[in-house]
Design an enzyme around this catalytic site. Structure first.
Site, PDB file in Angstrom:
ATOM      1  N   TYR A  32      62.122  43.056   5.819  1.00 50.43           N
ATOM      2  CA  TYR A  32      62.056  42.016   4.961  1.00 50.43           C
ATOM      3  C   TYR A  32      63.180  42.062   3.771  1.00 50.43           C
ATOM      4  CZ  TYR A  32      60.198  39.027   1.368  1.00 50.43           C
ATOM      5  OH  TYR A  32      60.032  37.877   0.375  1.00 50.43           O
ATOM      6  N   PRO A  85      67.198  36.232  -8.058  1.00 52.54           N
ATOM      7  CA  PRO A  85      65.780  36.413  -7.769  1.00 52.54           C
ATOM      8  C   PRO A  85      65.411  36.756  -6.446  1.00 52.54           C
ATOM      9  CG  PRO A  85      66.888  34.150  -7.551  1.00 52.54           C
ATOM     10  CD  PRO A  85      67.784  34.776  -8.040  1.00 52.54           C
ATOM     11  N   SER A 114      61.765  35.378  -9.580  1.00 56.04           N
ATOM     12  CA  SER A 114      61.650  34.474  -8.297  1.00 56.04           C
ATOM     13  C   SER A 114      60.362  33.645  -8.557  1.00 56.04           C
ATOM     14  CB  SER A 114      61.333  35.576  -7.283  1.00 56.04           C
ATOM     15  OG  SER A 114      61.106  34.808  -6.208  1.00 56.04           O
ATOM     16  N   TYR A 137      61.173  27.016  -6.435  1.00 54.08           N
ATOM     17  CA  TYR A 137      61.319  26.139  -5.165  1.00 54.08           C
ATOM     18  C   TYR A 137      60.557  25.219  -5.371  1.00 54.08           C
ATOM     19  CZ  TYR A 137      63.104  30.355  -2.492  1.00 54.08           C
ATOM     20  OH  TYR A 137      63.759  31.358  -1.953  1.00 54.08           O
ATOM     21  N   THR A 163      66.277  26.683  -6.285  1.00 55.19           N
ATOM     22  CA  THR A 163      67.141  27.009  -5.007  1.00 55.19           C
ATOM     23  C   THR A 163      66.969  25.921  -4.080  1.00 55.19           C
ATOM     24  OG1 THR A 163      66.349  29.329  -5.658  1.00 55.19           O
ATOM     25  CG2 THR A 163      66.875  28.811  -3.310  1.00 55.19           C
ATOM     26  N   LYS A 237      70.873  26.925  -7.132  1.00 59.41           N
ATOM     27  CA  LYS A 237      71.376  27.938  -6.372  1.00 59.41           C
ATOM     28  C   LYS A 237      71.194  27.530  -4.778  1.00 59.41           C
ATOM     29  CE  LYS A 237      69.817  32.748  -5.709  1.00 59.41           C
ATOM     30  NZ  LYS A 237      68.824  32.753  -4.244  1.00 59.41           N
ATOM     31  N   SER A 259      75.856  30.450  -2.968  1.00 56.94           N
ATOM     32  CA  SER A 259      74.993  31.440  -2.407  1.00 56.94           C
ATOM     33  C   SER A 259      74.479  31.002  -1.116  1.00 56.94           C
ATOM     34  CB  SER A 259      73.740  31.676  -3.205  1.00 56.94           C
ATOM     35  OG  SER A 259      73.065  32.464  -2.667  1.00 56.94           O
ATOM     36  N   HIS A 261      72.211  32.699   0.183  1.00 56.10           N
ATOM     37  CA  HIS A 261      70.734  33.349   0.178  1.00 56.10           C
ATOM     38  C   HIS A 261      70.964  34.687   0.643  1.00 56.10           C
ATOM     39  CE1 HIS A 261      66.541  31.765  -0.879  1.00 56.10           C
ATOM     40  NE2 HIS A 261      66.308  33.090  -0.624  1.00 56.10           N
ATOM     41  N   ARG A 264      69.674  35.204   4.685  1.00 58.85           N
ATOM     42  CA  ARG A 264      68.465  35.365   4.960  1.00 58.85           C
ATOM     43  C   ARG A 264      67.883  33.834   5.437  1.00 58.85           C
ATOM     44  NH1 ARG A 264      65.123  38.985   3.028  1.00 58.85           N
ATOM     45  NH2 ARG A 264      63.236  37.456   2.666  1.00 58.85           N
ATOM     46  N   GLY A 293      75.686  37.367  -3.116  1.00 55.63           N
ATOM     47  CA  GLY A 293      75.903  37.714  -1.428  1.00 55.63           C
ATOM     48  C   GLY A 293      77.068  38.852  -1.412  1.00 55.63           C
ATOM     49  N   GLY A 294      76.356  40.206  -1.289  1.00 51.15           N
ATOM     50  CA  GLY A 294      77.297  41.270  -0.636  1.00 51.15           C
ATOM     51  C   GLY A 294      78.116  41.828  -1.601  1.00 51.15           C
ATOM     52  N   ARG A 296      78.545  45.041  -3.951  1.00 49.76           N
ATOM     53  CA  ARG A 296      78.129  46.130  -3.905  1.00 49.76           C
ATOM     54  C   ARG A 296      79.025  47.217  -4.375  1.00 49.76           C
ATOM     55  NH1 ARG A 296      74.914  43.324  -2.083  1.00 49.76           N
ATOM     56  NH2 ARG A 296      73.837  43.543  -0.217  1.00 49.76           N
ATOM     57  N   ARG A 316      69.738  42.512  -3.220  1.00 47.95           N
ATOM     58  CA  ARG A 316      69.460  44.028  -2.716  1.00 47.95           C
ATOM     59  C   ARG A 316      69.747  45.216  -3.274  1.00 47.95           C
ATOM     60  NH1 ARG A 316      71.069  40.373   1.438  1.00 47.95           N
ATOM     61  NH2 ARG A 316      69.446  39.663   2.853  1.00 47.95           N
TER      62      ARG A 316
HETATM   63  C1  LIG Z   1      64.155  40.139   0.068  1.00 49.84           C
HETATM   64  C2  LIG Z   1      64.792  39.042  -0.615  1.00 49.84           C
HETATM   65  C3  LIG Z   1      63.876  37.998  -1.202  1.00 49.84           C
HETATM   66  C4  LIG Z   1      64.631  37.075  -1.730  1.00 49.84           C
HETATM   67  N1  LIG Z   1      63.965  35.817  -2.538  1.00 49.84           N
HETATM   68  C5  LIG Z   1      64.374  34.998  -3.171  1.00 49.84           C
HETATM   69  C6  LIG Z   1      63.560  34.187  -3.831  1.00 49.84           C
HETATM   70  O1  LIG Z   1      62.315  34.277  -3.894  1.00 49.84           O
HETATM   71  N2  LIG Z   1      64.370  33.154  -4.344  1.00 49.84           N
HETATM   72  C7  LIG Z   1      65.630  33.071  -4.302  1.00 49.84           C
HETATM   73  O2  LIG Z   1      66.342  31.911  -4.826  1.00 49.84           O
HETATM   74  N3  LIG Z   1      66.429  33.928  -3.468  1.00 49.84           N
HETATM   75  C8  LIG Z   1      65.867  34.924  -2.986  1.00 49.84           C
HETATM   76  N4  LIG Z   1      66.607  35.749  -2.475  1.00 49.84           N
HETATM   77  C9  LIG Z   1      68.024  35.576  -2.343  1.00 49.84           C
HETATM   78  C10 LIG Z   1      68.708  36.424  -3.521  1.00 49.84           C
HETATM   79  O3  LIG Z   1      68.171  35.588  -4.691  1.00 49.84           O
HETATM   80  C11 LIG Z   1      70.172  36.338  -3.478  1.00 49.84           C
HETATM   81  O4  LIG Z   1      70.807  35.258  -3.135  1.00 49.84           O
HETATM   82  C12 LIG Z   1      70.711  37.353  -2.307  1.00 49.84           C
HETATM   83  O5  LIG Z   1      69.755  38.514  -2.168  1.00 49.84           O
HETATM   84  C13 LIG Z   1      72.169  37.916  -2.858  1.00 49.84           C
HETATM   85  O6  LIG Z   1      72.569  38.673  -1.812  1.00 49.84           O
HETATM   86  P1  LIG Z   1      72.605  40.249  -1.966  1.00 49.84           P
HETATM   87  O7  LIG Z   1      71.426  40.827  -1.623  1.00 49.84           O
HETATM   88  O8  LIG Z   1      73.590  40.737  -0.809  1.00 49.84           O
HETATM   89  O9  LIG Z   1      73.215  40.640  -3.276  1.00 49.84           O
HETATM   90  C14 LIG Z   1      65.965  36.873  -1.723  1.00 49.84           C
HETATM   91  C15 LIG Z   1      66.899  37.900  -1.132  1.00 49.84           C
HETATM   92  C16 LIG Z   1      66.213  38.813  -0.757  1.00 49.84           C
HETATM   93  C17 LIG Z   1      67.075  39.950  -0.158  1.00 49.84           C
END
Ligand SMILES: Cc1cc2nc3c(=O)[nH]c(=O)nc-3n(C[C@H](O)[C@H](O)[C@H](O)COP(=O)(O)O)c2cc1C
Length: 365
Positions: A32, A85, A114, A137, A163, A237, A259, A261, A264, A293-294, A296, A316
């Site tokens: 997840y 978030p 979030s 959302y 988002t 977003k 982004s 996301h 995902r 995104g990415g 690190r 993450r």
């Molecule tokens: C487990 C998980 C849940 C997420 N839930 C949301 C969310 O509820 N709303 C949202 O706008 N983005 C959500 N995201 C996306 C993050 O806000 C973000 O765009 C993304 O994690 C950035 O990439 P990174 O993990 O490589 O930093 C989620 C990401 C992950 C990994």
């Protein structure tokens, strides 16, 4: 001897935190939080593309008095690394979003809460002033969306992050294969009063997506309406196309988050860092463009800023910090990125964020 950054004896890196978090969590929670959509090409591309960009530093510049400070939507911040978030944080730590807000607060940054927070927004706000943006959302009713935004304004949030890239969940094979399910005690508690839409019976529907979900998915007219009626600035977003970035500005967005996301939602969308330049060019300075995104490494932050981002968000990495060591872990992850950014600025000859320009990126033409 070359002087060291005072914190460079700290051994763990952001990737070490991620590896440790994956070792701690059950397989379904790893899927997840750390998995992506479908074949995970976008998930993988986000980190690869940013690390493949090469730097060409300048030497002997006067860097005295430099800093990582910035002003974002009127808010003064000591560094440009925000917390993205992420849903259901109680899955990795009993204090969930409260712990995340405390860790973000320790590094004086913004945490985006979030829409699917597993803790009530009022409790998170009370725990730390870092939690200042609320992610939304779009729900089926304009009035209910506005009521939620008004509630968040009343709680002291200063911006809404809408988002727009997930009208439906992506294809999550890794979650399905590990049988990821939310436990009954973990819920999107802030959405408890959002009305559930009524539809015709399933038998009369050819496609659940087009006959049901498409009816409640937001459209540009809804974004315009929200921007007009929201008491808080609206940040969009999930923008990946430069033409959509322009539409976002026209609709009244106060900022854009480039982004995908975190890979995902729709697999095989290009890495965020590759999408960023065209979006920056399209909006032409009219609103700040953030990217996630990415990210690190501090050099990743530097590269995003060189390509025109005002700030970055991490998803993450923050979850990894929360999993491994609660608020202290998040704080440490953010501090590591900030310290690495400072080192990278000094080594590329940039004293301020404004001095971070495409000139530090090596183009092998
Ligand atoms: C487990 C998980 C849940 C997420 N839930 C949301 C969310 O509820 N709303 C949202 O706008 N983005 C959500 N995201 C996306 C993050 O806000 C973000 O765009 C993304 O994690 C950035 O990439 P990174 O993990 O490589 O930093 C989620 C990401 C992950 C990994």
């Amino acid at each position: 001897m070359t002087p060291k950054h005072p914190s460079s004896d700290l051994q763990p890196t952001v990737r070490d935190y991620e590896a440790r978090a994956k070792a701690i969590l059950s397989a379904d929670r790893v899927a997840y939080f750390f998995g992506g959509a479908a074949d995970e090409r976008t998930l993988e591309a986000n980190q690869r593309a940013i690390s493949e960009i090469e730097l060409i530093p300048r030497m002997l510049r006067d860097l005295r008095g430099g800093s990582t400070r910035l002003t974002l939507l009127g808010q003064h911040m000591p560094h440009p690394i925000l917390v993205a978030p992420v849903a259901y944080q109680r899955l990795v730590h009993p204090d969930g979003e409260i712990a995340m807000a405390m860790g973000a607060g320790a590094q004086d940054t913004v945490m985006v809460l979030s829409a699917q927070s597993s803790i009530d927004a009022a409790a998170v706000r009370a725990a730390s002033s870092a939690c200042t943006w609320f992610q939304l959302y779009w729900g089926p009713s304009r009035d209910a969306n506005l009521a939620l935004v008004q509630r968040m304004a009343g709680l002291g949030f200063s911006a809404i992050v809408l988002t727009v890239d997930a009208p439906v969940q992506g294809v999550r094979d890794s979650e399905a294969r590990t049988d990821f399910q939310l436990p009954p005690d973990i819920k999107a508690v802030n959405l408890a009063n959002v009305p559930v839409p009524q539809f015709a019976p399933l038998e009369q529907s050819e496609s659940i997506l087009f006959d049901r979900i498409a009816h409640i998915a937001p459209k540009w007219t809804d974004v315009e309406w929200l921007c007009r009626n929201s008491p808080l600035p609206v940040i969009l977003k999930g923008i990946v196309h430069p033409a959509d970035a322009l539409l976002a500005v026209e609709a009244g967005a106060a900022a854009i988050i480039a982004s995908n996301h975190g890979g995902r939602i729709l697999d095989t969308v290009p890495a965020s860092i590759r999408l960023l330049p065209a979006i920056v060019t399209a909006v032409n300075g009219s609103v700040p463009v953030l990217m996630d995104g990415g990210v690190r490494r501090g050099t990743d932050v530097l590269k995003a800023l060189a390509l025109g981002a005002t700030a970055v968000l991490v998803g993450r990495p923050a979850i990894a910090g929360l999993t491994v060591a609660g608020p202290a872990g998040i704080s440490h992850v953010l501090r590591l990125l900030r310290d690495e950014l400072e080192i990278a600025m000094m080594l590329t000859g940039c004293a301020t964020l404004k001095e971070i320009t495409p000139g530090i990126l090596y183009r092998n033409e």
